[in-house]
Design a protein around this motif. Structure first.
Motif, short mmCIF file in Angstrom:
data_model
loop_
_atom_site.label_atom_id
_atom_site.label_comp_id
_atom_site.label_asym_id
_atom_site.label_seq_id
_atom_site.Cartn_x
_atom_site.Cartn_y
_atom_site.Cartn_z
N PHE A 103 0.84 -1.19 0.00
CA PHE A 103 0.00 0.00 0.00
C PHE A 103 0.88 1.24 0.00
O PHE A 103 1.85 1.33 0.76
CB PHE A 103 -0.91 0.02 1.23
CG PHE A 103 -1.85 -1.15 1.27
CD1 PHE A 103 -3.10 -1.06 0.69
CD2 PHE A 103 -1.47 -2.35 1.84
CE1 PHE A 103 -3.96 -2.14 0.70
CE2 PHE A 103 -2.33 -3.44 1.86
CZ PHE A 103 -3.58 -3.32 1.29
N VAL A 104 0.53 2.21 -0.87
CA VAL A 104 1.22 3.49 -0.94
C VAL A 104 0.14 4.57 -0.92
O VAL A 104 -0.65 4.68 -1.85
CB VAL A 104 2.08 3.62 -2.21
CG1 VAL A 104 2.79 4.98 -2.24
CG2 VAL A 104 3.08 2.48 -2.31
N ASN A 118 -2.60 3.92 -3.82
CA ASN A 118 -2.21 2.90 -4.77
C ASN A 118 -2.04 1.58 -4.02
O ASN A 118 -1.47 1.55 -2.91
CB ASN A 118 -0.91 3.27 -5.48
CG ASN A 118 -0.76 2.56 -6.80
OD1 ASN A 118 -1.57 1.70 -7.17
ND2 ASN A 118 0.27 2.90 -7.54
N ILE A 119 -2.55 0.52 -4.61
CA ILE A 119 -2.41 -0.83 -4.05
C ILE A 119 -1.71 -1.67 -5.11
O ILE A 119 -2.22 -1.83 -6.22
CB ILE A 119 -3.79 -1.43 -3.70
CG1 ILE A 119 -4.51 -0.51 -2.70
CG2 ILE A 119 -3.63 -2.83 -3.14
CD1 ILE A 119 -5.93 -0.93 -2.40
N GLY A 124 4.55 -5.47 -8.36
CA GLY A 124 4.62 -4.02 -8.40
C GLY A 124 3.59 -3.39 -9.32
O GLY A 124 3.64 -2.20 -9.59
N LYS A 125 2.65 -4.19 -9.81
CA LYS A 125 1.60 -3.68 -10.70
C LYS A 125 0.40 -3.26 -9.85
O LYS A 125 0.03 -3.94 -8.90
CB LYS A 125 1.17 -4.75 -11.69
CG LYS A 125 2.28 -5.14 -12.65
CD LYS A 125 1.82 -6.22 -13.58
CE LYS A 125 2.96 -6.67 -14.47
NZ LYS A 125 2.59 -7.86 -15.25
N GLY A 129 -8.44 -0.87 -10.64
CA GLY A 129 -9.10 0.30 -10.06
C GLY A 129 -8.17 1.24 -9.33
O GLY A 129 -8.60 2.26 -8.79
N TYR A 130 -6.88 0.91 -9.31
CA TYR A 130 -5.89 1.75 -8.63
C TYR A 130 -4.77 2.08 -9.60
O TYR A 130 -4.55 1.33 -10.53
CB TYR A 130 -5.35 1.03 -7.39
CG TYR A 130 -6.41 0.91 -6.32
CD1 TYR A 130 -6.60 1.93 -5.41
CD2 TYR A 130 -7.23 -0.21 -6.26
CE1 TYR A 130 -7.59 1.83 -4.45
CE2 TYR A 130 -8.23 -0.31 -5.29
CZ TYR A 130 -8.39 0.71 -4.39
OH TYR A 130 -9.37 0.63 -3.46
N PRO A 131 -4.10 3.19 -9.43
CA PRO A 131 -4.18 4.17 -8.35
C PRO A 131 -5.43 5.05 -8.47
O PRO A 131 -5.99 5.21 -9.55
CB PRO A 131 -2.92 5.01 -8.52
CG PRO A 131 -2.55 4.87 -9.95
CD PRO A 131 -3.04 3.53 -10.40
#
Length: 183
Positions: A103-104, A118-119, A124-125, A129-131
């Motif tokens: 989580f970022v 961003n999840i 690292g993808k 639905g995010y970011p």
């Protein structure tokens, strides 16, 4: 009171009195500058993952209630820090034990009041639905200090969470990321 005593001791020399006054005024303006800089940084963020579930009730009559009221378990993400890039932003980065995601969360990075979530999966993808970026994130919400984001969970991951985190007869209904700000 300390300043008054200092001025009484120094009283004989007017230039010493002026110098002491300048020193006091200068130190208080430095303190005010530090407070202004702290206020310019975005509010502190507290983020957690909530695993919502219902429990199947046993021994209930056929026409009775079969499931309990909604409840949840939670796992906290690390505390927010001031972003290292010099922007007046708060940043939360981390993982929780029961999800294979990173989580970022950034608040105030692009502009004041902007929330970026961003999840990321193990590669690292970003998850579907995010970011997500929300301008004026804390304005106009039902609870202006909190935002909730649904995290899609595949059926096999839901079963794993039920086995590892929840008790017998508890069934996962939803997983959320909750972002709360505090001044």
């Amino acid at each position: 009171m300390v300043i008054t005593k200092l001025l009484m001791v120094i009283g004989a020399h007017s230039w010493m009195r002026a110098l002491a006054c300048l020193a006091v005024v200068g130190s208080s303006s430095l303190a005010a500058t530090a407070e202004d800089e702290a206020a310019a940084v975005a509010p502190t963020l507290a983020c957690e993952i909530r695993y919502h579930f219902r429990e199947r009730l046993e021994g209930v009559k056929a026409d009775g209630k079969k499931f309990s009221a909604p409840a949840y378990e939670r796992e906290a993400l690390p505390q927010s820090t001031v972003a290292a890039n010099g922007a007046q932003a708060r940043l939360v980065q981390g993982r929780v034990a029961h999800l294979p995601y990173r989580f970022v969360i950034k608040f105030g990075g692009k502009s004041a009041g902007t929330l970026e979530v961003n999840i990321l999966d193990d590669d690292g993808k970003p998850r579907h639905g995010y970011p997500q970026t929300i301008v004026h994130a804390l304005a106009g919400a039902a609870n202006p200090s909190r935002r909730e984001f649904e995290i899609p969970v595949a059926p096999d991951l839901a079963r794993t969470i039920e086995k590892k985190l929840l008790a017998k007869n508890q069934h996962l209904t939803q997983v959320q990321l909750v972002v709360e700000s505090s001044p």
